[in-house]
Write a protein that holds these residues in place. Structure first.
Motif, short mmCIF file in Angstrom:
data_model
loop_
_atom_site.label_atom_id
_atom_site.label_comp_id
_atom_site.label_asym_id
_atom_site.label_seq_id
_atom_site.Cartn_x
_atom_site.Cartn_y
_atom_site.Cartn_z
N GLY A 157 13.93 -5.51 3.25
CA GLY A 157 13.80 -4.19 2.79
C GLY A 157 13.85 -4.11 1.33
N THR A 158 13.54 -5.24 0.51
CA THR A 158 13.91 -5.24 -0.83
C THR A 158 12.56 -5.89 -1.76
OG1 THR A 158 14.37 -7.48 -0.90
CG2 THR A 158 16.45 -5.96 -0.58
N VAL A 159 12.41 -5.56 -3.13
CA VAL A 159 11.25 -5.93 -3.72
C VAL A 159 11.91 -6.68 -4.91
CG1 VAL A 159 9.46 -4.50 -2.83
CG2 VAL A 159 10.94 -3.54 -4.83
N ALA A 166 16.22 -2.22 -3.70
CA ALA A 166 15.92 -1.93 -2.60
C ALA A 166 14.53 -1.00 -2.38
CB ALA A 166 17.02 -1.16 -1.93
N LEU A 167 13.56 -1.25 -1.44
CA LEU A 167 12.61 -0.31 -1.43
C LEU A 167 12.73 1.10 -1.51
CD1 LEU A 167 9.87 -2.08 1.41
CD2 LEU A 167 9.25 -1.08 -0.84
N SER A 168 13.83 1.29 -0.85
CA SER A 168 14.16 3.00 -0.90
C SER A 168 14.57 3.43 -2.14
CB SER A 168 15.25 3.01 0.23
OG SER A 168 16.48 2.18 -0.27
N GLU A 169 14.74 2.57 -3.01
CA GLU A 169 15.34 3.01 -4.51
C GLU A 169 14.10 2.74 -5.44
OE1 GLU A 169 19.75 1.57 -3.48
OE2 GLU A 169 18.84 0.81 -5.16
N VAL A 170 13.28 1.93 -5.22
CA VAL A 170 12.51 1.43 -6.43
C VAL A 170 11.28 2.38 -6.87
CG1 VAL A 170 10.55 0.59 -4.99
CG2 VAL A 170 10.95 -0.72 -7.02
N VAL A 171 11.10 3.29 -6.17
CA VAL A 171 10.30 4.55 -6.60
C VAL A 171 10.92 5.28 -7.51
CG1 VAL A 171 8.90 6.73 -6.18
CG2 VAL A 171 8.63 4.51 -4.86
N GLU A 172 12.20 5.77 -7.34
CA GLU A 172 12.98 6.49 -8.29
C GLU A 172 13.31 5.85 -9.51
OE1 GLU A 172 12.50 9.56 -6.23
OE2 GLU A 172 13.54 9.70 -8.17
N LYS A 173 13.57 4.55 -9.42
CA LYS A 173 14.11 3.84 -10.33
C LYS A 173 12.96 3.63 -11.40
CE LYS A 173 15.82 -0.80 -11.29
NZ LYS A 173 17.22 -0.68 -11.95
N THR A 174 11.66 3.49 -10.76
CA THR A 174 10.36 3.37 -11.58
C THR A 174 9.91 4.75 -12.48
OG1 THR A 174 9.52 1.50 -10.07
CG2 THR A 174 8.11 2.44 -11.75
N VAL A 175 10.11 5.68 -11.73
CA VAL A 175 9.76 6.92 -12.24
C VAL A 175 10.68 7.03 -13.58
CG1 VAL A 175 9.98 9.47 -11.76
CG2 VAL A 175 8.74 7.89 -10.15
N ALA A 176 12.07 7.16 -13.23
CA ALA A 176 13.12 7.19 -14.18
C ALA A 176 12.65 6.41 -15.39
CB ALA A 176 14.40 6.82 -13.58
N TYR A 177 12.22 5.21 -15.21
CA TYR A 177 12.05 4.27 -16.43
C TYR A 177 10.92 4.64 -17.12
CZ TYR A 177 10.56 0.27 -19.13
OH TYR A 177 10.43 -0.45 -20.31
N ILE A 178 9.79 5.04 -16.36
CA ILE A 178 8.48 5.16 -16.99
C ILE A 178 8.43 6.47 -17.94
CG2 ILE A 178 6.04 5.88 -16.53
CD1 ILE A 178 6.74 2.86 -16.38
N PHE A 179 9.07 7.77 -17.27
CA PHE A 179 9.27 9.14 -17.92
C PHE A 179 10.42 9.46 -18.70
CE2 PHE A 179 5.19 9.50 -16.05
CZ PHE A 179 5.15 9.23 -14.79
N GLU A 220 0.86 -1.35 -0.01
CA GLU A 220 0.22 0.05 -0.07
C GLU A 220 0.87 1.43 -0.15
OE1 GLU A 220 -4.13 -1.64 0.28
OE2 GLU A 220 -3.19 0.34 -0.20
N GLN A 221 2.06 1.17 0.80
CA GLN A 221 2.87 2.44 0.78
C GLN A 221 3.56 2.64 -0.41
OE1 GLN A 221 3.27 4.32 3.65
NE2 GLN A 221 4.07 5.67 1.96
N LEU A 222 4.02 1.51 -1.04
CA LEU A 222 4.59 1.72 -2.52
C LEU A 222 3.65 2.21 -3.42
CD1 LEU A 222 7.20 1.05 -3.80
CD2 LEU A 222 6.52 -1.24 -3.99
N TYR A 223 2.39 1.95 -3.31
CA TYR A 223 0.99 2.10 -4.18
C TYR A 223 1.00 3.79 -4.04
CZ TYR A 223 -3.77 2.18 -5.72
OH TYR A 223 -5.04 2.47 -6.34
N ALA A 224 1.33 4.11 -2.91
CA ALA A 224 0.74 5.37 -2.22
C ALA A 224 1.99 6.54 -2.98
CB ALA A 224 0.55 5.87 -1.18
#
Ligand code: 9G3
Length: 567
Positions: free
Chosen positions: A537-539, A553-566, A489-493
């Motif tokens: 703490g990994t996905v 790492a959970l702490s990096e996956v949002v940035e990594k995803t944003v960089a890839y998608i955009f 849920e946190q990742l989703y948000a």
């Protein structure tokens, strides 16, 4: 969005009547559902993809001066009678009658309507140029709807119409749209080629088709390293070698050829090459029956025939219509002795000596037939389909060919509609001038299907990021595990806060089912939350375009995803 309340009815197997991979996958992945032949529901995932494509189209049309409007779907017959097109499309036009018994059609295209609107609202040169477009359903009652959204009876088209003072203005609009279309299809991630196409019955009007390369495409594109690219229907064939002259013309003879009804059978029976025979074909050109001759081993090119014998509708003639001009069967047709029917012959026929053709009598053929001596023609023209052996019309090198789906078309109309419907403007000197028009269509729903034709594998769809229904699916291994769900849920948000479109698969399903659905639906990124997410703490981070997934790492996956998608 949460899978637990999303309407995404995925299917395990291919529906029986899905006749191409994009129809199979769009149905199985819950993007579309058939309502009736050639008529589809776009379910939520399908609608999201359509909206993405439409947004790209709008941005590019607006960037080139387009102004979006919306015209009626129901069109009065009056305008189509004025342009002479009300009867031109026969049963393909969906016609309806209103309560006052007046005739209308469901719009297959909007040249008549837009020209009538501009005729009423535009009168001065100061108001030009104009580029008006809409994105809307179109209706064409296809005889054989097939290939899902690719040849349906209702489809979504962006149609833009340009109005200019003069041919130079039209040329500017044409090449602006050519560039806009290139941008649209590049941004949609499609593999496509702009190709020269047939200007149709309106003579020399210039047109290009944007063709998405796909094996099930109904168009054949001929292209060359030199840059030549054309719909094979208009690709010119080289002039044939002049006849050597050292083969004496022999006397024509009628020979008995039992059971020889095809070129192959006749050439086998008479032991002559198919290149020494001719094919005699009859066409119904509107009300007139015409005859076309090509060498026995060639294919006739209907578009080229329609150019030498302009007509609204050109179809292969029915047997009973042919029987009226020849009393022979279909297996032995020939030009010798034909009366009151126009004969058009391919250029190669003129160079043939002592050829074989049907005798217009069941089970008989003529041999040693010589054009000019034994039959006359209206003329000799390039009427055959180009083959891979023919040289590039531009540079003479060898050409390649590929099949493709027409997803866009740019078209110079000139003054055909503005004349017919009186779309005129007053120039600086108060002199009345006629507007010069162009029309430009993109098959929006067809583009969605073409993308699936081009991007899929054994597990399902592989959406280009730019038109994917969602960017990421977050898959918690166990919806029962509160820790995992909290992390998911946190990742989703967090992802949504960064503008990433996320599907959270919160269903109480086995992981395998979730993974299969994720691959079938084709999200660009899949992030799996499991035991390790809490413990380490990994996905797991997996791109739909890669076979392997990686631990992030959970702490990096949002940035990594944003960089890839955009990116
Ligand atoms: C009809 C029917 C089918 C049709 C047409 C009319 C094709 C018709 C050609 C076009 C030309 C351009 C604007 C967008 C780009 C293409 N099939 N065409 O005119 F009545 Cl039943 O549509 N129109």
């Amino acid at each position: 969005m949460r899978m637990s309340n999303a309407l995404i009815p995925t299917l395990r197997d291919n529906p029986a009547d899905a006749d191409t991979v994009s129809a199979q996958l769009l149905l199985r992945a819950g993007f579309i559902r058939k309502s009736a032949a050639g008529l589809y529901h776009y379910l939520p995932l399908g609608k999201r993809v359509l909206s993405k494509i439409e947004t790209i189209v709008r941005e590019e049309m607006d960037a080139f001066g387009g102004q979006e409007l919306l015209m009626p779907i129901v069109q009065s017959a009056d305008l189509w009678l004025q342009t002479g097109r009300w009867h031109a499309y026969g049963p393909e036009m969906f016609k309806v009658t209103d309560r006052h018994d007046r005739q209308f059609c469901l719009g297959p295209t909007h040249e008549e309507l837009i020209t009538d609107l501009v005729h009423s609202e535009v009168t001065s040169y100061r108001q030009l140029p104009l580029r008006l477009y809409q994105i809307q359903n179109k209706y064409r009652d296809e005889k054989r709807p097939r290939f899902g959204l690719i040849r349906s009876r209702e489809f979504i088209m962006k149609d833009l119409y340009s109005f200019d003072r003069d041919p130079e203005g039209l040329d500017k609009a044409y090449w602006d749209m050519y560039q806009a279309y290139t941008n649209v299809f590049n941004r949609c991630g499609l593999k496509f080629r702009p190709i020269e196409a047939d200007g149709g019955a309106i003579g020399d009007s210039q047109t290009h088709e944007f063709t998405a390369l796909a094996e099930i495409g109904e168009n054949t594109v001929v292209f060359c390293d030199c840059g030549y690219a054309a719909n094979i229907e208009i690709a010119p064939c080289p002039a044939p070698q002049p006849k050597s002259g050292n083969e004496a013309e022999l006397a024509m003879e009628k020979v008995y050829t039992p059971d020889a009804k095809t070129i192959e059978a006749v050439s086998a029976f008479l032991n002559v090459s198919a290149t020494k025979t001719i094919k005699t074909l009859f066409f119904q050109a509107d009300e007139e029956l015409i005859c076309v001759l090509v060498r026995g081993d060639r294919e006739v090119n209907d578009v080229k025939v329609q150019r030498v014998h302009p007509c609204l509708a050109l179809e292969m003639a029915e047997e009973d219509a042919v029987a009226k001009v020849v009393n022979g069967g279909f297996g032995s047709l020939g030009p010798v002795g034909l009366a009151n029917v126009k004969i058009y012959a391919d250029l190669e026929v003129e160079q043939m000596t002592n050829l074989v053709c049907g005798a217009n009598e069941e089970a008989y053929h003529f041999i040693n037939v010589n054009p000019g001596r034994d039959f006359q023609v209206e003329g000799y023209y390039d009427l055959r389909m180009m083959t891979e052996e023919d040289p590039c019309p531009k540079c003479g090198q060898k050409t390649d060919s590929a099949r493709g789906i027409e997803v866009g078309q740019v078209f110079k109309l000139g003054t055909k509609y503005s004349e017919a419907l009186g779309a005129k403007y007053l120039d600086e000197n108060g002199k009345e001038q006629v507007m010069h028009m162009g029309c430009y269509g993109i098959g929006v729903s067809r583009t969605m299907a073409a993308a699936v034709e081009q991007y899929n594998d054994e597990n399902g769809i592989i959406w280009p990021k730019s038109i994917a229904p969602y960017h990421v699916v977050v898959v918690p291994i166990s919806a029962k595990d509160e820790t995992q769900m909290a992390i998911a849920e946190q990742l989703y948000a967090d992802l949504q806060k960064r503008g990433v479109e996320v599907m959270l698969d919160d269903r109480n399903e086995r992981p395998g089912v979730k993974f299969k659905d994720a691959d079938l639906i084709g999200y660009p990124v899949r992030i799996t939350v499991g035991k390790k997410s809490a413990e380490e703490g990994t996905v797991e981070y997996k791109l739909r375009t890669e076979a392997e997934n990686e631990v992030v790492a959970l702490s990096e996956v949002v940035e990594k995803t944003v960089a890839y998608i955009f990116s």
